[in-house]
Each structure stands twice: as C-alpha cells, then as structure tokens.
Design a protein around this motif. Structure first.
Motif, PDB file in Angstrom:
ATOM      1  N   GLU A   1     -30.762 -58.941  65.151  1.00  0.00           N
ATOM      2  CA  GLU A   1     -30.846 -60.375  65.435  1.00  0.00           C
ATOM      3  C   GLU A   1     -32.048 -60.996  64.731  1.00  0.00           C
ATOM      4  O   GLU A   1     -33.113 -60.373  64.605  1.00  0.00           O
TER       5      GLU A   1
ATOM      6  N   ASN B   1     -34.217 -66.608  66.648  1.00  0.00           N
ATOM      7  CA  ASN B   1     -33.189 -66.982  67.610  1.00  0.00           C
ATOM      8  C   ASN B   1     -33.549 -66.585  69.038  1.00  0.00           C
ATOM      9  O   ASN B   1     -32.928 -67.072  69.992  1.00  0.00           O
TER      10      ASN B   1
ATOM     11  N   HIS C   1     -22.561 -68.352  56.951  1.00  0.00           N
ATOM     12  CA  HIS C   1     -22.571 -69.680  57.598  1.00  0.00           C
ATOM     13  C   HIS C   1     -23.505 -70.643  56.857  1.00  0.00           C
ATOM     14  O   HIS C   1     -24.240 -71.421  57.478  1.00  0.00           O
TER      15      HIS C   1
ATOM     16  N   CYS D   1     -27.225 -70.701  58.536  1.00  0.00           N
ATOM     17  CA  CYS D   1     -27.413 -70.963  59.960  1.00  0.00           C
ATOM     18  C   CYS D   1     -26.311 -71.879  60.452  1.00  0.00           C
ATOM     19  O   CYS D   1     -25.558 -72.452  59.660  1.00  0.00           O
ATOM     20  N   GLN D   2     -26.223 -72.033  61.759  1.00  0.00           N
ATOM     21  CA  GLN D   2     -25.292 -72.976  62.359  1.00  0.00           C
ATOM     22  C   GLN D   2     -25.862 -73.427  63.698  1.00  0.00           C
ATOM     23  O   GLN D   2     -26.734 -72.764  64.263  1.00  0.00           O
TER      24      GLN D   2
ATOM     25  N   ASP E   1     -25.476 -74.234  67.734  1.00  0.00           N
ATOM     26  CA  ASP E   1     -24.626 -73.885  68.871  1.00  0.00           C
ATOM     27  C   ASP E   1     -24.227 -75.159  69.616  1.00  0.00           C
ATOM     28  O   ASP E   1     -24.548 -76.283  69.199  1.00  0.00           O
TER      29      ASP E   1
ATOM     30  N   ILE F   1     -29.014 -71.611  65.067  1.00  0.00           N
ATOM     31  CA  ILE F   1     -28.897 -70.155  65.153  1.00  0.00           C
ATOM     32  C   ILE F   1     -28.900 -69.614  63.728  1.00  0.00           C
ATOM     33  O   ILE F   1     -28.001 -69.905  62.939  1.00  0.00           O
TER      34      ILE F   1
ATOM     35  N   SER G   1     -28.638 -66.988  60.661  1.00  0.00           N
ATOM     36  CA  SER G   1     -27.785 -65.841  60.332  1.00  0.00           C
ATOM     37  C   SER G   1     -28.638 -64.612  60.020  1.00  0.00           C
ATOM     38  O   SER G   1     -29.761 -64.721  59.525  1.00  0.00           O
ATOM     39  N   SER G   2     -28.053 -63.455  60.301  1.00  0.00           N
ATOM     40  CA  SER G   2     -28.758 -62.191  60.096  1.00  0.00           C
ATOM     41  C   SER G   2     -27.730 -61.063  60.132  1.00  0.00           C
ATOM     42  O   SER G   2     -26.522 -61.307  60.216  1.00  0.00           O
TER      43      SER G   2
ATOM     44  N   SER H   1     -25.282 -61.507  63.089  1.00  0.00           N
ATOM     45  CA  SER H   1     -24.137 -62.421  62.965  1.00  0.00           C
ATOM     46  C   SER H   1     -23.075 -61.849  62.031  1.00  0.00           C
ATOM     47  O   SER H   1     -21.881 -62.092  62.230  1.00  0.00           O
TER      48      SER H   1
ATOM     49  N   SER I   1     -21.282 -58.983  64.095  1.00  0.00           N
ATOM     50  CA  SER I   1     -20.767 -59.328  65.427  1.00  0.00           C
ATOM     51  C   SER I   1     -19.273 -59.039  65.607  1.00  0.00           C
ATOM     52  O   SER I   1     -18.874 -58.552  66.669  1.00  0.00           O
TER      53      SER I   1
END
Length: 457
Positions: free
Chosen positions: A54, A58, A132, A165-166, A168, A174, A176-177, A180, A183
């Motif tokens: 993660e 975040n 993302h 990123c995106q 929520d 949030i 990205s990594s 994500s 997931s």
C-alpha cells in the motif's frame, strides 16, 4: 551459462516465479494470474502495510516534511560510489512512497524504438488504465489554473501533471501502488507472496533456467523454486546483481552498462502574493521537446530531499524541478565485486555525465532561475542535485535488437535464455527526462504477453 547444481531439500513448484514486488513485478503477476497461471512472488523486503504494498500516503496523514523523513528511512543506499542512488526493500518497493507521476514519454525523444507507434500507444494506454492515471485530480485548484495560465501566456506549455491516483467516494485521493495493482488477485489461489525471501541466483542449463535459489531472511533456510518461467523485476541494480551472481554475465556483455540517470536542477520558492491569494494545490509540468530536452515540474512534494526549515510557512512554498535526458553511454555502468554478508556481489557505479549532459544541466539551471524569479522569491537556491537523486536508474538490462548492445529483446526476454524475463526501469534503452515508471509498465505488459505465449506453448 550456468553452473552444476543440485536442488535443495525444500522445493516449491509453480508456473511462474516473480522476483520483486514493486509495480512492475505486480503488473507481471496480475496479468499472468488473470490468464490462469500460478504465480509465486518473492521479495527480500518486509510487508510494512496491512494491504501488501500500500502507498503510505493512503494510510497516514503527515506533513510533507514528515513524509520526506519516511522516504529517507525507507531508502537503502546501493553503493558508496553513488551515495544518492538507493532502493526500497519492502513489499511494494518504491511504490509505497512514489510521487505517482505517470507522464507519457515524448514520442520522438523518449519512446522505445522497438515498437511501432500504434503498438506502443496501445501499451501506454493500458498502462495508464492499470495505474489509474489522470490529470484531473486537482481540477478544483484555482491556484493551479492561475499559475498554469500565467506561465503559458508567456510562452510556456505547462499542463496538469498526470498522476496515478483516483478519488474515493469521500473525495480523498487514493494513490496507486503495488496494492492497487494486485488487488484483483490477492485472494486468488493461484497467487502467493513471500516477503523476506532473497533470491540469490538462478541455475541455468541448456539455455533454460531450471530453478532459483531463495534464502529466507527470517529463518536463514534455503529454498529451491522450480518454475516454467522466471521474471526478475528487482530494480535496475538488484536485477543485474542476481544475473551476475548466477554466472550469466559473460554471455551478456551489455549487462550493467548503458546506465542512465536524470540530471536534476532544483530549488524552492515562496510564491508572490498575487499568486498566494489563490487556493489549492499545484502540480503542473512541461514535458521535454526537441529544443528543450528536459521536463520541468512545479509542485510541492515529499522527496528524500527538499525539507523546509521548521520556521518557514509551507503554505506558499513550491518546488521547481527540471530533469534532463541523459544520453546512454556504454561506459556508464554498475559493476559487481566481492560478496557481502548476504552472499550477493557488491555493486559499484562508474558514471560520468558527458559534456552534452552538463550543457543541458546548465540550461536547466537557467530555466529554474527564470521560473523562480518570475513566480516569487528563493527559499532554497537553485542547485544541480547529486547524480542518483532522481532514483530513476535505467538501462542496465536494456531492451534491444542484439545481445551485443542489449540484455533483453522486445518481449523483455533475456538473450540466449528461453524462460527468463526482466522488468523494471533497467530495460528502458532510451535516455528519458520524464519519470520512467509508466514506460517500464508498458514494457512489462509486452513482456507478460511473451510469458503467456511461452506458457501456452
């Protein structure tokens, strides 16, 4: 290639072994698991977050200075010969703290020459989707819009920085990594992740890897992994280190060579009052061009450098940073010497910027100074940062058309070895100014297709 080898008593069998849990290893793992293959991923680092890999932004709220300290603590220097070059030894690698900048490479200056334009555009588009990537996360910032409009009216071409990123449902960003990316497959029976396991070497017979040796750093026990396909995605230094330790370097003359790293010019400014009255975060960039072979960024981000003194109000402070294209040179390289306490050969760097590189650096300094004085006053003076500061080492396992000048082909498969693929910034052959992660993902997507084809065969 290879040495005589007898498998250890503890043996794991799988379809694919992925060494390295950064975003590139995660891309390989996800694509292969989604195709129905069994994947074992190993990493020498620990799992530091509840969800593997993660992004630490975040899960915690920190000042940029505090998060810079987190980054510093997460970085392990690679060699005293280039003190600023470092790696992150943890599940997720540098994706646990990266800036998430995912700008596309310039089609003429930075994009790989191994792919057709349409093929590369397709790979980049998929890479952007998986990460993302968007350029709208700061659309509500009036300060960003006003700065962008002001600069562009004077002849610049700044755009909102593309970020992985995106938001929520609550509007929180949030980042990205590895988490994500993985997931969709974390609960799959075909995916296994082993932290604290160091891959020391591969065993190769008749142009095929037969097994990999792992050491559990928790118990010091030895494990042998037997797979159909092997993927090394451990970074631009640790990946060639494993290959070197596997007695494969003699057949790969380009291994460790053609090393590139961006030259960085940096300063911090306090915005003029006419800008500081506007609200919102700023993250804008100007890409490289034929006449200006560097990327310019204006934002305020956490790095392993650039912390502000405690008595400075950070509200109106921005970083101004330029990063240049460094032309690949066969003499710029990482070499490996005597083995350390972990049984791995010690890396050292032999890298000298060319006259051309230094001229670009001088031009970047002029740009940084011009932008700084246009937008405000200096908080920290412009400087050329030590080589390695960008943490974007590339080229050491570069892709190409022949074994003489490259380590892998266009599918990221190692020359002369039927079932060994590489991933990461090391495979990038071109000099780049923009952050290389998106490009490395593009290579990995093509590599994953090669692995899937080989597994099907």
């Amino acid at each position: 290639m290879g040495i005589d080898y007898q498998p250890e008593s503890t043996t794991i069998r799988t379809d694919v072994l992925v060494v390295g849990s950064g975003p590139i290893g995660a891309i390989y793992a996800r694509k292969l698991v989604e195709a129905g293959h069994k994947v074992l991923m190993v990493d020498a680092g620990a799992q530091e977050t509840e969800i593997p890999g993660e992004h630490k932004k975040n899960i915690t709220d920190m000042t940029l200075n505090d998060f810079s300290n987190v980054i510093q603590n997460d970085l392990t220097p690679l060699s005293s010969s280039m003190p600023s070059a470092a790696a992150t030894l943890a599940i997720g690698g540098m994706s646990t703290h990266w800036t998430c900048v995912t700008a596309s490479p310039h089609p003429n200056l930075e994009a790989p020459k191994l792919f057709s334009e349409s093929k590369w555009n397709s790979l980049i588009s998929e890479a952007q989707d998986l990460l993302h990537t968007n350029s709208t996360v700061l659309d509500a910032s009036t300060r960003q819009d006003n700065l962008k409009n002001f600069l562009n009216a004077s002849g610049h071409s700044f755009k909102s920085t593309p970020l992985a990123c995106q938001k929520d449902e609550n509007g929180k960003v949030i980042y990205s990594s590895t988490a994500s990316i993985l997931s969709p497959i974390l609960s799959s029976k075909n995916f296994t992740l082993l932290p604290h396991h160091l891959c020391t070497n591969l065993h190769n017979q008749n142009s095929k890897v037969t097994s990999a040796s792992l050491t559990s750093l928790s118990t010091n026990s030895k494990i042998s992994v037997i797979a159909e396909q092997y993927i090394l995605a451990a970074g631009a230094v640790l990946t060639p280190q494993i290959i070197y330790n596997s007695n494969m370097s003699q057949e790969l003359p380009a291994l460790g060579r053609y090393l590139t790293e961006r030259m960085v010019a940096f300063c911090q400014i306090k915005l003029d009052k006419k800008f500081s009255v506007n609200d919102g975060e700023v993250n804008i960039m100007q890409g490289a061009s034929e006449g200006k072979k560097w990327v310019t960024m204006i934002n305020r981000e956490a790095h392993q450098y650039g912390q502000l003194p405690e008595d400075v109000d950070s509200g109106d402070v921005l970083d101004v940073r330029c990063m240049s294209v460094v032309e690949p040179n066969v003499e710029n390289r990482v070499e490996f010497g005597e083995k350390g306490s972990d049984g791995m050969p010690t890396p050292s760097f032999k890298v000298s910027p060319s006259i051309y590189d230094m001229k670009l650096a001088a031009k970047m300094m002029v740009e940084v100074q011009s932008l700084a004085t246009t937008l405000g006053s200096f908080v920290t003076e412009p400087t050329i940062m030590p080589l390695g500061t960008a943490l974007h080492l590339s080229g050491t396992t570069r892709a190409g058309e022949s074994v003489e000048t490259s380590v892998v082909d266009s599918n990221s498969k190692v020359w002369g070895v039927d079932n060994l693929y590489l991933g990461g910034c090391g495979v990038i052959a071109e000099g780049m100014a923009c952050q290389p992660t998106l490009t490395a993902v593009g290579y990995a997507l093509q590599g994953a297709e090669g692995v899937k084809t080989a597994l099907s065969a």
